[in-house]
Scaffold this active site. Structure first.
Site, PDB file in Angstrom:
ATOM      1  N   ASN A 163     -14.347   5.421 -34.738  1.00 54.39           N
ATOM      2  CA  ASN A 163     -13.392   4.446 -34.198  1.00 54.39           C
ATOM      3  C   ASN A 163     -13.493   4.295 -32.681  1.00 54.39           C
ATOM      4  O   ASN A 163     -13.171   3.237 -32.137  1.00 54.39           O
ATOM      5  CB  ASN A 163     -11.959   4.800 -34.602  1.00 54.39           C
ATOM      6  CG  ASN A 163     -11.529   6.170 -34.145  1.00 54.39           C
ATOM      7  OD1 ASN A 163     -12.307   7.114 -34.142  1.00 54.39           O
ATOM      8  ND2 ASN A 163     -10.270   6.290 -33.770  1.00 54.39           N
TER       9      ASN A 163
ATOM     10  N   GLU B 202      -9.455  17.695 -34.395  1.00 53.15           N
ATOM     11  CA  GLU B 202      -8.413  16.686 -34.157  1.00 53.15           C
ATOM     12  C   GLU B 202      -8.503  15.719 -35.317  1.00 53.15           C
ATOM     13  O   GLU B 202      -9.510  15.035 -35.500  1.00 53.15           O
ATOM     14  CB  GLU B 202      -8.639  15.991 -32.815  1.00 53.15           C
ATOM     15  CG  GLU B 202      -7.469  15.128 -32.382  1.00 53.15           C
ATOM     16  CD  GLU B 202      -7.691  13.652 -32.644  1.00 53.15           C
ATOM     17  OE1 GLU B 202      -7.062  13.126 -33.596  1.00 53.15           O
ATOM     18  OE2 GLU B 202      -8.480  13.042 -31.920  1.00 53.15           O
TER      19      GLU B 202
ATOM     20  N   CYS C  36      -6.124   7.109 -34.555  1.00 51.02           N
ATOM     21  CA  CYS C  36      -5.434   8.247 -35.161  1.00 51.02           C
ATOM     22  C   CYS C  36      -4.048   8.454 -34.572  1.00 51.02           C
ATOM     23  O   CYS C  36      -3.143   8.955 -35.242  1.00 51.02           O
ATOM     24  CB  CYS C  36      -6.270   9.512 -35.007  1.00 51.02           C
ATOM     25  SG  CYS C  36      -6.684   9.923 -33.304  1.00 51.02           S
TER      26      CYS C  36
ATOM     27  N   GLU D  57      -7.084  20.567 -26.765  1.00 45.95           N
ATOM     28  CA  GLU D  57      -8.104  20.294 -25.768  1.00 45.95           C
ATOM     29  C   GLU D  57      -7.452  19.614 -24.574  1.00 45.95           C
ATOM     30  O   GLU D  57      -6.336  19.121 -24.649  1.00 45.95           O
ATOM     31  CB  GLU D  57      -9.214  19.423 -26.356  1.00 45.95           C
ATOM     32  CG  GLU D  57     -10.001  20.124 -27.449  1.00 45.95           C
ATOM     33  CD  GLU D  57     -11.158  19.294 -27.974  1.00 45.95           C
ATOM     34  OE1 GLU D  57     -12.248  19.351 -27.379  1.00 45.95           O
ATOM     35  OE2 GLU D  57     -10.959  18.584 -28.969  1.00 45.95           O
TER      36      GLU D  57
END
Length: 490
Positions: A158, A256, A289, A463
Site C-alpha cells: 500500500n 506492524e 492500516c 518502532e
C-alpha cells in the site's frame, strides 16, 4: 543472464533482484500490471531459496565492514542516500503511482520527501546513541548499541516506498546489513531504491533486494537460520506464519499489522475539522492500516454531523491517480478488489444500510465508490474485520463509557482518532482506548522519534526513535567497577 528492465511511466526500472552489489535474474518471473488501467509493467524476477541464500551470504560477508564504520562512518553514506532519493523525487513518484495506484501528487509532495527523511533521520539519531553512560555509585554502566547482524525486511504494497525506508533507515543506521523482500503487487520502487543506494556508496551486500511471491521468496527468507532480525508489515495471518518461523530460531521479530481503528466524534468537537478527517479515511482507496474505519458519533449531533460529512465527501473524486484533482484511486489488484467487494455484499445481505457508495465506480475495473454503512451490529463482520478498502461504518454513542467500549470492541489495537473540544474529556477517553497511536483533534501526524506500533493482534513491538534501535541493535551494558584499574580510572 542479461538484466531485464522496463519503462514505467517513462522511467527505466530494473525487474531483477539486487544481490551483493549486482543485478541477478531468475529463470522464473511473475507478471506485474498497473492497477490504474492494467498496463503491463513487466515480468519481475521471482526469487526463491537459491536467491535468498545468495542474498544472505552477501549480507553476512558485508556485515563486518559496515558494522565497523560506526554511526559516524555510516552517516555520510546514508545522508547521500537520502539526497539521492530526493533527487529522483518525480521518477519515484511516477513509478509508485503506476505500480500501486497511489496519488501522484501525494507521492511527489509527501511520500517521497518522507522516504528520504526516513533515511536521514535515523542516520542522525544513531549518533545520539553513542556514549550512553549510566552512572552508579559502584560502577559505570557503558551502554552500547551493537549491530545485530542480517535483518530481513518484508514490506507491504500500500506504500512500499515509504514503508520500506521506515525499516531500511534504522536497520542500516544501526550497522546491520539487510535483505528487503518487496511486495509482489508493487515491487518496483524497492528496486529503484537499490540503485540509489548503490550510487550513494552503500557497499555491495549491505542492501539486498530479493523479489518474489511470498510463499516462495518470503518463506525461504524468514526460514533462514542466519537472520538476526525479522521486520514485517502486513496482515495478521501472514505474521502468524512468520512468527512460527522466527520462533524456531529464536529470531527477534517486529510486526506492524492490521487495524480496525475507531474515529470518535464528541458533541463538543470542531465538527467541520472532524468531517474533513472522516472523508480522509478514504485516501489511498482506504488501503491504509491506520485508517479510522469505524466512525463513532455522539447521538446528539448525528444529523448535523452526517450532513457535514456528506458535504465534505464531494471533494473525494474517484479517478485516475495521475490527475491532480483525484482523491481516490484504484484498489491494488483484482484479487483484492474481489475481497473488498465481498465484504460489501455480505454486509448488505446481513442488513447493513448503505448511506452512500456500495458499488463499483464507473472509472475502471479496480475502482470502488467511497462507501459508508450504518445499521450494523457491533459483532457484524463489517464491524470486526479489516476490509482495507474505501468502506467505513457509522455508529452512534450516548455516553463516554459507551464510546470507549465500542472503540475497544475488536481484536485490533493499531490506532484511533478522537475529536473533542474538552481537554479533560479527550484525555480521559484517549487514555482508555486500546491503541498504539491515538490522535486527538488531528490525524496521521507522525513524528519519527515517537513510538509507533500496534496492540493486541495489530502488532508486536514499537518502532521510531530509540524504539527502532532497541529492536535493530544488540544492546550491551559494560559495567565497570569504579577505581578498579591501576591509576584509579573508571
Amino acid at each position: 543472464m542479461t538484466e531485464v528492465t522496463s519503462s514505467v511511466a517513462g522511467v527505466e526500472v530494473s525487474l531483477d533482484h539486487w544481490i551483493g552489489g549486482k543485478r541477478v535474474s531468475s529463470s522464473e518471473r511473475f507478471q506485474n500490471n498497473s492497477p490504474i488501467d492494467g498496463t503491463d509493467l513487466g515480468a519481475v524476477s521471482a526469487g526463491g531459496k537459491a536467491e535468498v541464500e545468495m542474498a544472505v551470504e552477501a549480507a553476512i560477508s558485508a556485515f563486518p565492514e559496515w558494522a565497523a564504520l560506526g554511526a559516524e562512518g555510516r552517516k555520510p553514506i546514508l545522508d547521500k542516500f537520502a539526497r539521492g532519493i530526493l533527487a529522483r523525487n518525480e521518477d519515484l513518484a511516477k513509478v509508485e503511482c503506476a505500480d500501486n495506484g497511489s496519488l501522484l501528487m501525494g507521492n511527489i509532495h509527501r511520500l517521497v520527501p518522507r522516504t528520504a527523511q526516513n533515511i536521514s533521520f535515523f542516520a542522525e539519531y544513531a549518533m545520539s546513541l553513542q556514549d550512553h553512560i549510566i552512572d552508579h555509585e559502584e560502577v559505570t554502566n557503558d551502554v552500547r548499541y551493537d549491530p545485530s547482524g542480517v535483518a530481513a525486511l518484508i514490506t507491504p504494497w500500500n506504500a512500499p516506498l515509504m514503508l520500506t525506508t521506515w525499516k531500511i533507515g534504522p536497520a542500516l543506521a544501526a550497522g546491520n546489513t539487510i535483505i528487503v523482500k518487496p511486495p509482489e503487487w508493487a515491487p518496483l520502487t524497492c528496486s529503484m531504491l537499490a540503485d540509489i543506494a548503490h550510487e550513494a556508496g552503500v557497499p555491495a551486500g549491505v542492501l539486498n533486494v530479493v523479489q518474489g511471491i511470498g510463499e516462495d521468496a518470503g518463506d525461504a527468507l524468514v526460514n533462514s537460520p542466519e537472520l538476526a532480525r525479522i521486520s514485517f508489515t502486513g496482515s495478521t495471518d501472514t505474521a502468524k506464519i512468520i512468527g512460527q518461523a522466527a520462533a524456531r530460531t529464536i529470531t527477534p521479530m517486529s510486526s506492524e499489522l492490521g487495524g480496525k481503528s475507531p474515529l470518535i466524534v464528541c458533541s463538543d468537537a470542531n465538527l467541520d475539522a472532524a468531517a474533513q478527517t472522516v472523508v480522509m479515511q478514504y485516501m489511498n482507496a482506504g488501503q491504509v492500516c491506520l485508517a479510522g474505519t469505524r466512525i463513532l458519533v455522539e447521538s446528539s449531533i448525528e444529523a448535523e454531523f452526517l450532513e457535514k460529512v456528506r458535504r465534505a465527501l464531494g471533494q473525494m473524486v474517484v479517478g485516475d491517480p495521475r490527475e491532480a484533482n483525484t482523491r481516490i484511486g484504484p484498489l491494488i489488484h483484482p484479487e483484492h478488489f474481489a475481497r473488498v467487494a465481498g465484504f460489501v455484499e455480505r454486509a448488505k445481505a446481513a442488513g447493513g444500510e448503505v448511506l452512500w457508495g456500495g458499488a463499483t465506480s464507473d472509472v475502471g475495473d479496480l475502482y470502488f465508490q467511497p462507501t459508508m454503512f450504518t445499521n450494523v451490529g457491533l459483532d457484524a463482520e463489517i464491524s470486526q474485520c479489516e476490509v482495507f478498502g474505501p468502506v467505513l461504518t457509522w455508529q452512534t454513542f450516548d455516553t463516554d463509557e459507551e464510546a470507549i467500549a465500542v472503540a475497544n470492541g475488536t481484536q485490533y489495537g493499531l490506532a484511533g482518532t478522537l475529536f473533542s473540544g474538552n481537554e479533560d474529556r479527550a484525555m480521559r477517553i484517549a487514555s482508555r482506548v486500546v491503541a498504539g497511536t491515538l490522535w486527538v483533534n488531528c490525524y496521521f501526524v507522525r513524528d519519527l522519534s515517537a513510538p509507533f506500533g500496534g496492540s493486541r493482534i495489530s502488532g508486536i513491538g514499537r518502532e521510531g526513535g530509540s524504539h527502532s534501535f532497541d529492536f535493530y541493535c544488540d544492546i550491551k551494558n559494560i559495567a565497570v567497577r569504579k577505581g578498579s584499574f591501576a591509576g584509579g580510572g573508571n
